[in-house]
Design a protein around this motif. Structure first.
Motif, PDB file in Angstrom:
ATOM      1  N   THR A 115      -0.020  -3.445   3.687  1.00 49.63           N
ATOM      2  CA  THR A 115      -1.041  -3.470   3.743  1.00 49.63           C
ATOM      3  C   THR A 115      -2.010  -3.709   5.410  1.00 49.63           C
ATOM      4  N   ARG A 151      -4.773   5.927   0.921  1.00 52.94           N
ATOM      5  CA  ARG A 151      -3.995   5.235  -0.121  1.00 52.94           C
ATOM      6  C   ARG A 151      -3.955   5.229  -0.990  1.00 52.94           C
ATOM      7  N   ALA A 200       1.099  -1.376  -0.314  1.00 54.27           N
ATOM      8  CA  ALA A 200       0.311  -0.105  -0.089  1.00 54.27           C
ATOM      9  C   ALA A 200       0.979   1.045   0.021  1.00 54.27           C
ATOM     10  N   GLU A 230      -3.844  -0.060   7.190  1.00 51.56           N
ATOM     11  CA  GLU A 230      -4.943  -1.313   7.496  1.00 51.56           C
ATOM     12  C   GLU A 230      -5.764   0.019   9.256  1.00 51.56           C
TER      13      GLU A 230
END
Length: 297
Positions: free
Chosen positions: A246, A260, A167, A250
């Motif tokens: 990620t 993101r 990400a 997150e």
């Protein structure tokens, strides 16, 4: 004491407890005549009669009673220990050394070990945190944990975690000042936070893929770290963009502290695998460890 002494003593104990040659022979899985011969052989070797035999019963003599009091607990203790050894086969024990990255240790290994180890108190696991590509044979590790794409072909590889995704993230105030990249090429106009790789010591080239097209982008910025925690701290402070797995981002994305970008350029890739030499003969403990880690999702 000779080996035959233990056999003969066990035969005597069984006859003395059963008070009957026929029942004792059945319990020992032998014939009545063979059992009688064994008892006579023991009495001859000791030079004393141990059993009084009549047509209707069998009973220990005074010497037999004395032997019985000593022999019963002793053979019982041996039997208990043999049962304990059998349980060790059922409940694997031993030491297992694993080399792993810190991220894999926290996200995959520890959750499995937290469940496994309380059930197997004689199983001992050592985790060596090292992100380099360790030679597990030379360094005497039982196995290693790395991403599936980095494992040598001559190793047995067992998938132990889900697929991963990268990400590209930044703080909202960073994007307010610098705008958002829409393609990987746009990163040339942004401040990026580099990751120093532990293997060759070089900087990680951010990897992207879309519609079969693969790109590796060398990014620029004021900061470089070999620690993801510091990368995240700098990113949250608005110092630049980061490219991390990620799971590192997150929670912050859900809180609105990070946003993101380039998500469509970050497809899934092979996650963590346990690997070990194909010629290894796994112990019961190691086989248990592998099955506990095997990914079932």
């Amino acid at each position: 004491m000779q080996r035959e002494d233990l056999v003969d003593l066990n035969a005597f104990l069984t006859v003395a407890e059963e008070r009957n040659f026929t029942r004792a022979a059945a319990k020992l899985g032998t014939s009545q005549s063979a059992l009688s011969h064994t008892i006579r052989r023991l009495e001859a070797r000791l030079g004393i009669r141990l059993l009084t035999r009549t047509t209707r019963s069998v009973a220990p003599t005074e010497a037999g009673e004395r032997l019985l009091k000593t022999l019963g607990p002793a053979l019982g203790s041996i039997g208990t220990e043999l049962n304990a050894l059998s349980r060790l086969r059922e409940k694997p024990a031993g030491n297992i050394r694993i080399t792993t990255s810190e991220h894999a240790a926290h996200t995959v290994l520890w959750p499995a070990l937290e469940k496994l180890l309380p059930e197997y108190p004689d199983l001992h696991v050592e985790l060596d945190i090292n992100s380099g590509l360790t030679d597990i044979v030379t360094e005497r590790f039982d196995a290693g944990v790395r991403l599936g794409e980095s494992i040598a072909k001559d190793m047995v590889a067992v998938r132990i975690g889900p697929e991963l995704r990268m990400a590209v993230v930044g703080a909202p105030d960073y994007f307010a000042r610098h705008g958002k990249p829409h393609t990987p090429q746009d990163l040339a106009h942004h401040h990026c936070i580099n990751m120093r790789l532990p293997t060759a010591g070089g900087l990680y080239a951010w990897e992207f893929e879309k519609d079969g097209r693969e790109l590796r982008v060398r990014v620029e910025g004021q900061l470089a770290f070999n620690n993801v925690g510091l990368i995240m701290r700098a990113t949250l402070s608005g110092m630049g963009l980061a490219c991390v797995t990620t799971d590192h981002a997150e929670t912050y994305i859900a809180q609105g502290r990070l946003e993101r970008v380039l998500e469509d350029w970050c497809p899934p890739f092979a996650g963590y695998h346990l690997y070990y030499p194909s010629r290894r003969q796994p112990s019961a403990a190691f086989s248990l460890f592998v099955e506990a880690l095997r990914y079932k999702g």
